[in-house]
Scaffold this motif. Sequence first.
Motif, PDB file in Angstrom:
ATOM      1  N   ALA A  31     132.115  54.326  -1.549  1.00 10.80           N
ATOM      2  CA  ALA A  31     130.997  55.021  -2.177  1.00 10.80           C
ATOM      3  C   ALA A  31     130.609  56.227  -1.334  1.00 10.80           C
ATOM      4  N   ARG A  32     130.616  56.038  -0.035  1.00 17.59           N
ATOM      5  CA  ARG A  32     130.253  57.133   0.852  1.00 17.59           C
ATOM      6  C   ARG A  32     131.307  58.240   0.793  1.00 17.59           C
ATOM      7  N   LEU A  33     132.545  57.845   0.741  1.00 18.07           N
ATOM      8  CA  LEU A  33     133.619  58.825   0.637  1.00 18.07           C
ATOM      9  C   LEU A  33     133.495  59.634  -0.644  1.00 18.07           C
TER      10      LEU A  33
ATOM     11  N   GLU B 131     130.524  66.474  -2.448  1.00 20.87           N
ATOM     12  CA  GLU B 131     129.784  67.542  -1.792  1.00 20.87           C
ATOM     13  C   GLU B 131     130.713  68.624  -1.265  1.00 20.87           C
ATOM     14  N   SER B 132     131.841  68.227  -0.746  1.00 16.70           N
ATOM     15  CA  SER B 132     132.771  69.214  -0.194  1.00 16.70           C
ATOM     16  C   SER B 132     134.202  68.818  -0.506  1.00 16.70           C
ATOM     17  N   PRO B 133     134.653  69.193  -1.695  1.00 18.89           N
ATOM     18  CA  PRO B 133     136.036  68.855  -2.058  1.00 18.89           C
ATOM     19  C   PRO B 133     136.993  69.531  -1.096  1.00 18.89           C
TER      20      PRO B 133
ATOM     21  N   GLU C 103     139.942  67.117   7.522  1.00 22.35           N
ATOM     22  CA  GLU C 103     138.938  66.594   8.455  1.00 22.35           C
ATOM     23  C   GLU C 103     138.342  65.287   7.962  1.00 22.35           C
ATOM     24  N   ILE C 104     138.185  65.182   6.658  1.00 26.65           N
ATOM     25  CA  ILE C 104     137.580  63.962   6.105  1.00 26.65           C
ATOM     26  C   ILE C 104     138.440  62.756   6.438  1.00 26.65           C
TER      27      ILE C 104
END
Length: 89
Positions: A70-72, A78-80, A36-37
């Motif tokens: 940086a955001r990625l 937070e959610s690997p 999803e990322i």
Amino acid sequence: MVLNCRHVWEYISGYLDNTLDEETRLDVERHLEHCEICSAILDSTRNILVLTADDRVFELPVGYSERLHARLQRVMLESPPPDSEPESS
Ligand SMILES: [Zn+2]
């Protein structure tokens, strides 16, 4: 070859530009199907391209890729994703 998210981020602009070789493109698509990322990143990147797909010259704002990465990194921490691979193997 199984790509992790970092690989896909490297390939995203090539993917959108259709400059990847067939094998790499399929690997990216396979990853996007379940991540999803990376799908979200692809969508937003594509939206930027669509919004700017006219005669104007489009330049990324200074620091855009740094901020994006940086955001990625934060999202990843937070959610690997379940398919993430350890860096050292
Ligand atoms: Zn991913």
